[in-house]
Design an enzyme around this catalytic site. Structure first.
Site, short mmCIF file in Angstrom:
data_model
loop_
_atom_site.label_atom_id
_atom_site.label_comp_id
_atom_site.label_asym_id
_atom_site.label_seq_id
_atom_site.Cartn_x
_atom_site.Cartn_y
_atom_site.Cartn_z
N GLY A 130 12.14 -3.61 3.25
CA GLY A 130 13.51 -3.81 2.82
C GLY A 130 13.73 -4.93 1.83
CB SER A 185 0.57 5.47 8.90
OG SER A 185 1.18 6.67 8.46
CG PHE A 202 -3.47 7.90 5.85
CD1 PHE A 202 -2.41 7.04 5.58
CD2 PHE A 202 -4.26 7.64 6.96
CE1 PHE A 202 -2.16 5.93 6.39
CE2 PHE A 202 -4.01 6.53 7.77
CZ PHE A 202 -2.96 5.68 7.49
CG ASN A 255 3.26 1.35 8.11
OD1 ASN A 255 3.89 2.04 7.32
ND2 ASN A 255 1.94 1.42 8.22
N GLY A 314 12.70 0.74 3.13
CA GLY A 314 13.84 0.33 2.32
C GLY A 314 14.82 -0.53 3.08
CE LYS A 358 2.08 -1.83 6.00
NZ LYS A 358 1.97 -1.19 4.66
CG ASN A 365 -1.85 1.90 7.66
OD1 ASN A 365 -1.19 1.82 8.70
ND2 ASN A 365 -1.42 2.56 6.61
CG ASN A 391 4.04 9.73 7.94
OD1 ASN A 391 4.98 10.17 8.61
ND2 ASN A 391 4.21 8.87 6.95
CB THR A 392 -2.30 9.67 10.82
OG1 THR A 392 -2.38 9.70 9.39
CG2 THR A 392 -3.61 10.18 11.40
CG ASN A 397 6.05 8.08 3.48
OD1 ASN A 397 4.97 8.59 3.79
ND2 ASN A 397 6.35 6.81 3.76
CB ALA A 429 -0.91 -0.01 1.22
CG LEU A 471 3.53 10.51 1.05
CD1 LEU A 471 3.45 9.16 0.39
CD2 LEU A 471 3.40 11.62 0.02
#
Length: 361
Positions: A294, A173, A115, A244, A265, A215, A170, A175-176, A111, A62, A113
């Protein structure tokens, strides 16, 4: 010819700003400009899971196709399944740019981002128009400003129930703000209780039971991980995705390494694979796992399966290695099956879990 063009385009894409390169990649896939896989797949790579037959265990994670724009292209590249999202009920722009950073010397990406996506309605319409076969999952999330985040996840299950073959929840993450709090046992139990009830209502009305996968973040402590896995097993989830992106930056020397966001990665591989093996052991190998983090070589893909993954997903590895990585992984896994005289790739799952779980993160 297309495979040659794809190899030549890789350095050009890496020279562009990351989000621009991603946008161009999606447009190329939408126009069918990619190397299509030809011929039947290797029988040994097939995975029987959730009442489905996955042609092979390789998928794209995703974040690549947030709005269900290139599902059939992902499958056409040779993936055994595709996953869209993360989707939220209402469209949202995500965090301000710049918000994606390459760490080329490490084979990594950061990142933040947030969502960014076009919302349920737009993605569902695209999936409903599909006429081709192939296993497609939907990754569901919550809007940043939602007053009831659990309701957002239930809305995702309801919106996509007839067009998704499985769901990934999810809650990991970075980032939220506050999203990872849903991994705590009490909150996780409340979330899964409502999702399972919504699914049960669908099944009672005659629909097929869609698998629910959760996740996890790779930054959970051992104690928190054990409690979370216990909750997931008790609630009867159908799968666990590990993992994640991470907030850890140990060993990174790239100048942008301290940018805020989740790291993916090659630097994530060890942490995510150790965690995968620990989840495999904590669940007693009874819950199918999706290995993420990765995978940028055939050897890394093999290690994920040996650590406990039934399926796997790539993303950052494709940025640096190109779509040819998919075929290379499948060829290597098929060769391993032949060399070890295995009739199914599934015989590899968890064979080195104890070894991986004992490693230090």
């Amino acid at each position: 010819m297309l495979s040659v063009l794809t190899r030549l385009s890789q350095p050009l894409l890496l020279a562009l700003e990351p989000e621009t390169a991603h946008a161009l990649t999606l447009r190329a896939l939408e126009f069918g400009i990619y190397p299509h896989e030809r011929g039947a797949g290797e029988r040994a790579l097939e995975i029987s899971l959730w009442g489905e037959t996955f042609p092979n265990p390789v998928g794209v994670a995703a974040g690549f196709d947030k709005d269900a724009r290139v599902v059939d292209a992902v499958l056409g590249l040779g993936c055994g399944f595709a996953e869209v999202g993360t989707t939220t009920p209402r469209p949202q722009a995500g965090n301000p740019a710049p918000r994606v950073f390459r760490l080329a010397r490490h084979g990594a990406v950061i990142n933040r981002l947030g969502f960014n996506n076009g919302g349920h309605e737009a993605a569902r319409a695209r999936l409903a128009r599909r006429t081709t076969e192939g296993i497609v999952g939907v990754n569901i999330g919550a809007n940043k400003e939602s007053p009831d985040r659990i309701a957002d996840y239930v809305a995702g299950l309801e919106a996509f129930y007839d067009v998704a073959r499985y769901f990934t929840v999810n809650i990991s993450s970075p980032n939220t703000p506050g999203l990872r709090d849903l991994q705590a046992p009490e909150a996780l139990g409340a979330l899964l209780g409502r999702l399972m009830a919504a699914r049960a209502a669908r099944v009672a009305a005659g629909a097929a039971p869609r698998p629910i996968v959760v996740k996890l973040a790779p930054d959970l402590s051992d104690a928190a991980l054990e409690a979370t896995v216990e909750t997931l097993v008790r609630q009867g989830v159908d799968g666990i995705a590990v993992s994640n992106t991470t907030l850890d930056r140990a060993g990174l020397t790239d100048p942008v390494a301290q940018e805020a966001g989740g790291l993916s990665g090659r630097p994530l591989f060890h942490r995510a694979t150790v965690m995968l093996a620990r989840v495999y052991q904590a669940s007693g190998g009874t819950v199918p796992l999706i290995g993420i983090g990765g995978i940028d070589s055939p050897e890394a893909a093999l290690a994920k399966m040996e650590a406990g993954a039934t399926l796997m997903q790539l993303y950052t590895g494709l940025i640096y290695e190109g779509p040819g990585l998919i075929g290379r992984i499948k060829s290597h896994l098929a060769q391993v099956c032949r060399e070890r005289r295995l009739t199914s790739i599934r015989e590899l799952v968890g064979t080195r879990a104890a070894e991986w779980a004992a490693k230090t993160i």
